[in-house]
Scaffold this motif. Sequence first.
Motif, short mmCIF file in Angstrom:
data_model
loop_
_atom_site.label_atom_id
_atom_site.label_comp_id
_atom_site.label_asym_id
_atom_site.label_seq_id
_atom_site.Cartn_x
_atom_site.Cartn_y
_atom_site.Cartn_z
N ALA A 150 0.87 -1.19 -0.02
CA ALA A 150 0.10 0.05 -0.02
C ALA A 150 0.86 1.42 0.13
N VAL A 151 1.88 1.22 0.74
CA VAL A 151 2.73 2.24 0.89
C VAL A 151 3.27 2.60 -0.56
N VAL A 152 3.83 1.76 -1.17
CA VAL A 152 4.44 1.77 -2.58
C VAL A 152 3.56 2.13 -3.62
N ALA A 153 2.23 1.62 -3.40
CA ALA A 153 1.44 2.06 -4.26
C ALA A 153 0.79 3.31 -4.35
N ALA A 154 0.92 3.89 -2.97
CA ALA A 154 0.41 5.41 -2.79
C ALA A 154 1.55 6.38 -3.24
N ALA A 155 2.88 5.87 -3.21
CA ALA A 155 3.93 6.52 -3.54
C ALA A 155 3.88 6.79 -5.15
N ILE A 156 3.50 5.69 -5.69
CA ILE A 156 3.40 5.48 -7.19
C ILE A 156 2.24 6.60 -7.75
N TYR A 157 1.15 6.55 -6.93
CA TYR A 157 0.16 7.52 -7.33
C TYR A 157 0.50 8.87 -7.19
N ALA A 175 10.68 -0.82 -9.20
CA ALA A 175 11.62 -1.67 -8.70
C ALA A 175 11.33 -2.02 -7.36
N LEU A 176 10.87 -0.99 -6.49
CA LEU A 176 10.53 -1.18 -5.11
C LEU A 176 9.12 -2.04 -5.20
N LEU A 177 8.38 -2.04 -6.05
CA LEU A 177 7.03 -2.63 -6.21
C LEU A 177 7.49 -4.19 -6.37
N LEU A 178 8.36 -4.46 -7.22
CA LEU A 178 8.89 -5.55 -7.35
C LEU A 178 9.38 -6.39 -6.19
N VAL A 179 9.93 -5.66 -5.23
CA VAL A 179 10.72 -6.11 -4.23
C VAL A 179 9.47 -6.47 -3.11
N LEU A 245 1.82 -0.02 -13.26
CA LEU A 245 2.07 0.58 -11.90
C LEU A 245 0.82 1.00 -11.26
N LEU A 246 -0.09 1.91 -11.88
CA LEU A 246 -0.91 2.58 -11.31
C LEU A 246 -2.26 1.29 -10.86
N ILE A 247 -2.38 0.09 -11.59
CA ILE A 247 -3.24 -0.91 -11.09
C ILE A 247 -2.97 -1.35 -9.75
N SER A 248 -1.73 -1.28 -9.07
CA SER A 248 -1.53 -1.61 -7.86
C SER A 248 -2.14 -0.84 -6.84
N ILE A 249 -2.67 0.40 -7.04
CA ILE A 249 -3.70 0.98 -6.23
C ILE A 249 -4.79 0.50 -6.13
N THR A 250 -5.32 0.07 -7.47
CA THR A 250 -6.83 -0.45 -7.32
C THR A 250 -6.58 -1.78 -6.39
N VAL A 251 -5.76 -2.89 -6.74
CA VAL A 251 -5.68 -3.94 -6.05
C VAL A 251 -5.54 -3.78 -4.81
N VAL A 252 -4.80 -2.91 -4.04
CA VAL A 252 -4.53 -2.46 -2.79
C VAL A 252 -6.14 -1.95 -2.15
#
Length: 270
Positions: A150-157, A175-179, A245-252
């Motif tokens: 969630a923190v990484v997804a928010a940072a991406i947004y 890269a951080l999202l992959l981690v 990258l942005l889809i991570s926000i919706t998934v979270v």
Amino acid sequence: MPSIQAPFSGNLTASYRGLLAFAWGQTRACAFAIALLAGVAASGLLPGLPVARYDLLVGYGVLLTLLFWLRGWETGRDVAVIAVCHVIGLAFELVKVSLGSWSYPEPAVLKFAGVPLYGGFLYAAVGSYICRAWHLFDLELVRYRPRSTAVVAAAIYVNFFTHHWLPDARWPLAALLLVVTAGSSARFTVRGVRLSMPLALSFVLIGFFLWLAENLATYVGAWRYPYQLHGWQPVGVEKFGAWSLLISITVVLTAATRRPGSRRPGTRRP
């Protein structure tokens, strides 16, 4: 307990049937998006509209949302997630349109700072897809790290706003999202078989199809990039990465509202 397999492994016939079932389930999950884009396309063909096309699409989006809820295709919890996606999307649109990243060139009453209210439904459609896929495929996130993701997804947004004034951090954030998703997987059911896919790979695949959908959406006049104002041109391939990258926000957001074993009774699997 069904065994966990890689997607569509096994004999060729079973894999073919599984792939068809998976594709059909994905199509069902995209029902809101398909209906919305069909409405956008149809509205562009209607002559002499009594109201602005963008305003008409606001009402159409509301009716679609009510229809999906009343028919039981989406739960109240799903509608809440979709509403949040709508609001987040409108905030995104307000900044991007003000900076000239894209535009909605047609007039409308329900339009603020160049952004029609219907624009939020384009992001709501993505939320609807994730929610419906969660039900239809009995989706389960395994070894998922909700807080760090969630923190990484928010940072991406946030980066998609701030990169206009600050250095663009999307590659370090990717890269951080992959981690934070390393070892995380999405488990889902197709034809009674439990399958598994790395979560990061699902982001990439969804991002690719969202990029294709964006090409279709701009073709039917949902919005326009500056280079499309005098005639449609394909959307740049860099948007594929942006959507991944942005889809991570919706998934979270969706994962935060799910409970283990919360599949709705009566939801037919693909």
